[in-house]
Design an enzyme around this catalytic site. Structure first.
Site, PDB file in Angstrom:
ATOM      1  N   TYR A  33      57.161 -21.465 145.089  1.00 35.44           N
ATOM      2  CA  TYR A  33      58.441 -22.144 145.260  1.00 35.44           C
ATOM      3  C   TYR A  33      58.347 -23.554 144.717  1.00 35.44           C
ATOM      4  O   TYR A  33      57.268 -24.042 144.366  1.00 35.44           O
ATOM      5  CB  TYR A  33      58.872 -22.165 146.729  1.00 35.44           C
ATOM      6  CG  TYR A  33      58.120 -23.139 147.615  1.00 35.44           C
ATOM      7  CD1 TYR A  33      56.815 -22.878 148.014  1.00 35.44           C
ATOM      8  CD2 TYR A  33      58.707 -24.321 148.054  1.00 35.44           C
ATOM      9  CE1 TYR A  33      56.130 -23.771 148.836  1.00 35.44           C
ATOM     10  CE2 TYR A  33      58.036 -25.215 148.873  1.00 35.44           C
ATOM     11  CZ  TYR A  33      56.742 -24.930 149.261  1.00 35.44           C
ATOM     12  OH  TYR A  33      56.062 -25.813 150.065  1.00 35.44           O
ATOM     13  N   ARG A  52      55.258 -27.864 137.265  1.00 41.63           N
ATOM     14  CA  ARG A  52      54.404 -27.339 138.346  1.00 41.63           C
ATOM     15  C   ARG A  52      54.810 -25.912 138.709  1.00 41.63           C
ATOM     16  O   ARG A  52      53.955 -25.077 139.000  1.00 41.63           O
ATOM     17  CB  ARG A  52      54.460 -28.252 139.567  1.00 41.63           C
ATOM     18  CG  ARG A  52      53.442 -27.835 140.640  1.00 41.63           C
ATOM     19  CD  ARG A  52      53.379 -28.810 141.790  1.00 41.63           C
ATOM     20  NE  ARG A  52      54.637 -28.899 142.492  1.00 41.63           N
ATOM     21  CZ  ARG A  52      54.897 -29.787 143.462  1.00 41.63           C
ATOM     22  NH1 ARG A  52      53.979 -30.662 143.813  1.00 41.63           N
ATOM     23  NH2 ARG A  52      56.067 -29.800 144.055  1.00 41.63           N
ATOM     24  N   ARG A 100      55.076  -0.962 149.035  1.00 42.13           N
ATOM     25  CA  ARG A 100      54.028  -1.853 149.546  1.00 42.13           C
ATOM     26  C   ARG A 100      52.633  -1.330 149.209  1.00 42.13           C
ATOM     27  O   ARG A 100      52.227  -0.258 149.660  1.00 42.13           O
ATOM     28  CB  ARG A 100      54.157  -2.022 151.059  1.00 42.13           C
ATOM     29  CG  ARG A 100      53.201  -3.093 151.596  1.00 42.13           C
ATOM     30  CD  ARG A 100      53.320  -3.281 153.099  1.00 42.13           C
ATOM     31  NE  ARG A 100      52.435  -4.354 153.551  1.00 42.13           N
ATOM     32  CZ  ARG A 100      51.144  -4.198 153.766  1.00 42.13           C
ATOM     33  NH1 ARG A 100      50.570  -3.030 153.584  1.00 42.13           N
ATOM     34  NH2 ARG A 100      50.401  -5.223 154.153  1.00 42.13           N
ATOM     35  N   HIS A 102      48.744  -3.390 147.899  1.00 38.20           N
ATOM     36  CA  HIS A 102      48.226  -4.736 147.628  1.00 38.20           C
ATOM     37  C   HIS A 102      48.109  -5.108 146.145  1.00 38.20           C
ATOM     38  O   HIS A 102      48.490  -6.213 145.776  1.00 38.20           O
ATOM     39  CB  HIS A 102      46.874  -4.944 148.324  1.00 38.20           C
ATOM     40  CG  HIS A 102      46.990  -5.115 149.812  1.00 38.20           C
ATOM     41  ND1 HIS A 102      47.471  -4.126 150.643  1.00 38.20           N
ATOM     42  CD2 HIS A 102      46.695  -6.154 150.618  1.00 38.20           C
ATOM     43  CE1 HIS A 102      47.468  -4.550 151.888  1.00 38.20           C
ATOM     44  NE2 HIS A 102      46.997  -5.785 151.913  1.00 38.20           N
ATOM     45  N   LYS A 149      51.653 -23.920 144.597  1.00 43.42           N
ATOM     46  CA  LYS A 149      52.723 -24.088 145.606  1.00 43.42           C
ATOM     47  C   LYS A 149      53.231 -22.700 146.008  1.00 43.42           C
ATOM     48  O   LYS A 149      54.301 -22.257 145.577  1.00 43.42           O
ATOM     49  CB  LYS A 149      53.840 -24.979 145.024  1.00 43.42           C
ATOM     50  CG  LYS A 149      54.701 -25.618 146.112  1.00 43.42           C
ATOM     51  CD  LYS A 149      55.465 -26.786 145.540  1.00 43.42           C
ATOM     52  CE  LYS A 149      56.525 -27.319 146.474  1.00 43.42           C
ATOM     53  NZ  LYS A 149      56.047 -27.827 147.745  1.00 43.42           N
ATOM     54  N   GLU A 182      46.032 -33.708 153.377  1.00 43.72           N
ATOM     55  CA  GLU A 182      47.426 -34.069 153.076  1.00 43.72           C
ATOM     56  C   GLU A 182      48.271 -33.708 154.284  1.00 43.72           C
ATOM     57  O   GLU A 182      47.762 -33.166 155.269  1.00 43.72           O
ATOM     58  CB  GLU A 182      47.916 -33.339 151.821  1.00 43.72           C
ATOM     59  CG  GLU A 182      47.909 -31.831 151.959  1.00 43.72           C
ATOM     60  CD  GLU A 182      48.288 -31.094 150.671  1.00 43.72           C
ATOM     61  OE1 GLU A 182      49.194 -31.554 149.970  1.00 43.72           O
ATOM     62  OE2 GLU A 182      47.670 -30.052 150.402  1.00 43.72           O
ATOM     63  N   LEU A 207      47.945 -30.112 147.280  1.00 41.43           N
ATOM     64  CA  LEU A 207      49.036 -29.950 146.327  1.00 41.43           C
ATOM     65  C   LEU A 207      49.169 -31.240 145.523  1.00 41.43           C
ATOM     66  O   LEU A 207      49.156 -32.333 146.091  1.00 41.43           O
ATOM     67  CB  LEU A 207      50.358 -29.655 147.053  1.00 41.43           C
ATOM     68  CG  LEU A 207      51.483 -29.335 146.084  1.00 41.43           C
ATOM     69  CD1 LEU A 207      51.327 -27.918 145.518  1.00 41.43           C
ATOM     70  CD2 LEU A 207      52.836 -29.482 146.747  1.00 41.43           C
TER      71      LEU A 207
HETATM   72  N1  PDD Z   1      56.712 -30.022 150.185  1.00 42.02           N
HETATM   73  N2  PDD Z   1      51.845 -31.325 150.121  1.00 42.02           N
HETATM   74  C1  PDD Z   1      52.397 -30.181 150.558  1.00 42.02           C
HETATM   75  C2  PDD Z   1      51.557 -29.232 151.327  1.00 42.02           C
HETATM   76  C3  PDD Z   1      53.755 -29.907 150.277  1.00 42.02           C
HETATM   77  O1  PDD Z   1      54.316 -28.764 150.700  1.00 42.02           O
HETATM   78  C4  PDD Z   1      54.522 -30.868 149.556  1.00 42.02           C
HETATM   79  C5  PDD Z   1      55.960 -30.621 149.207  1.00 42.02           C
HETATM   80  C6  PDD Z   1      53.889 -32.050 149.134  1.00 42.02           C
HETATM   81  C7  PDD Z   1      54.625 -33.097 148.346  1.00 42.02           C
HETATM   82  O2  PDD Z   1      54.881 -32.646 147.043  1.00 42.02           O
HETATM   83  P1  PDD Z   1      56.140 -33.181 146.210  1.00 42.02           P
HETATM   84  O3  PDD Z   1      56.017 -34.653 146.158  1.00 42.02           O
HETATM   85  O4  PDD Z   1      55.971 -32.545 144.879  1.00 42.02           O
HETATM   86  O5  PDD Z   1      57.372 -32.730 146.954  1.00 42.02           O
HETATM   87  C8  PDD Z   1      52.552 -32.233 149.421  1.00 42.02           C
HETATM   88  C9  PDD Z   1      58.085 -29.623 149.915  1.00 42.02           C
HETATM   89  C10 PDD Z   1      59.009 -30.779 149.838  1.00 42.02           C
HETATM   90  C11 PDD Z   1      58.493 -28.577 150.940  1.00 42.02           C
HETATM   91  O6  PDD Z   1      57.633 -27.748 151.268  1.00 42.02           O
HETATM   92  O7  PDD Z   1      59.629 -28.565 151.376  1.00 42.02           O
END
Ligand code: PDD
Length: 287
Positions: A33, A52, A100, A102, A149, A182, A207
């Site tokens: 996403y 990304r 379904r 894997h 992501k 993070e 991330l």
């Molecule tokens: N989240 N770290 C994680 C684990 C994240 O899910 C996100 C973003 C960030 C920040 O990344 P960016 O600056 O590219 O948004 C760091 C989004 C906003 C979400 O899950 O809604």
């Protein structure tokens, strides 16, 4: 006004916007996403998030669902149809629908694409930023590819819920060495006791935040001393300032960690300045 979502080629009211029960996103969290913030109906940090998204798809060998241009049009159209002026647009791409099993589905199985948009006034975030928010720490129990992501966010969900139950806005996840990785949905930063701005290096298992990258560029242009180097929970608690960055929170000052006051317990000057600079730039460059 009722909300509208894009689902596999069609714009539908939310109530009728559905995916198949055997969508691999639903069955296996086999999808990725991306989230953009929206200013004046336009998408901020557009290229960074788009690049990304493509990288996440490549890393997981999910087919690119449509051209960059077509995807851009769908994102902008979803924002327009929902009349979002300030808010967020979300895209999810999964490995598609198949019985379904894997291993990957048969070649040619089309990826599923959904796009949603919602309003989130900047003024709401500004009010939180003016006071500063509370952060708690939480063990990082995630896998080894947090640079992708993916929609597999269960550890993040549990961490954010733990924060919420403690009255905090965010959880900072901590590795086995006691170093902050993070936030559950944000990147973590401090201005340490020596006045050095620090955030964990992006080559480690985090991330690579697009807001983080934009803020780092601002930090450089402002001539601030910074290091991409991990910090411990203790260092964070003794820091002059703490804050986090994300597409939904921009730059958000944190004024306590696990109940320990950071600095004088008010949003610090570095975080406040970076928020202002970031918002100005994001607004100006949005498309
Ligand atoms: N989240 N770290 C994680 C684990 C994240 O899910 C996100 C973003 C960030 C920040 O990344 P960016 O600056 O590219 O948004 C760091 C989004 C906003 C979400 O899950 O809604």
């Amino acid at each position: 006004m009722s909300r509208v979502a894009y689902v596999n080629g069609q714009y539908r009211p939310h109530g009728q916007a559905t995916v198949h029960i055997e969508d691999r996103g639903f069955q296996f969290a086999d999808g990725v996403y991306e989230v953009w913030s929206v200013f004046d109906g336009r998408l901020a940090d557009f290229d960074g998030h788009m690049t990304r998204l493509h990288r996440s798809l490549d890393e997981l060998r999910i087919d690119i669902p449509m051209s960059r241009e077509a995807l851009t049009r769908v994102l902008q159209e979803t924002v327009r149809r929902n009349r979002v002026t300030e808010g967020l647009v979300y895209i999810q791409v999964t490995r598609g629908t198949a019985r379904r099993d894997h291993p990957f589905p048969p070649e040619g199985t089309p990826p599923s694409v959904i796009v949603t948009a919602r309003s989130l006034p900047v003024s709401k975030g500004n009010a939180a930023a003016a006071k500063g928010v509370a952060v708690v720490t939480h063990p990082d129990i995630r896998w080894g590819r947090c640079d992708i992501k993916t929609v597999g966010l269960l550890p993040n969900v549990l961490a954010k819920q733990a924060a919420k139950e403690k009255g905090a806005a965010e959880a900072w996840m901590v590795d086995e060495m006691g170093l902050v990785t993070e936030g559950s949905s944000t990147n973590a930063w401090i201005v340490d006791a020596d006045g050095v701005l620090r955030t964990r290096d992006s080559q480690s298992n985090i991330l690579r935040g697009i807001t983080r990258a934009a803020v780092l560029a601002l930090v450089e242009s402002e001539g601030l001393t910074f290091e991409e180097r991990a910090f411990s929970v203790d260092e964070a608690k003794q820091a002059r300032e703490a804050f986090y960055t994300s597409a939904s929170g921009y730059v958000m000052p944190a004024v306590s960690i696990d109940g320990v006051k950071i600095g004088d317990g008010k949003p610090g000057p570095v975080a406040t300045r970076l928020r202002e600079l970031y918002l100005n730039q994001a607004r100006r460059d949005a498309i």
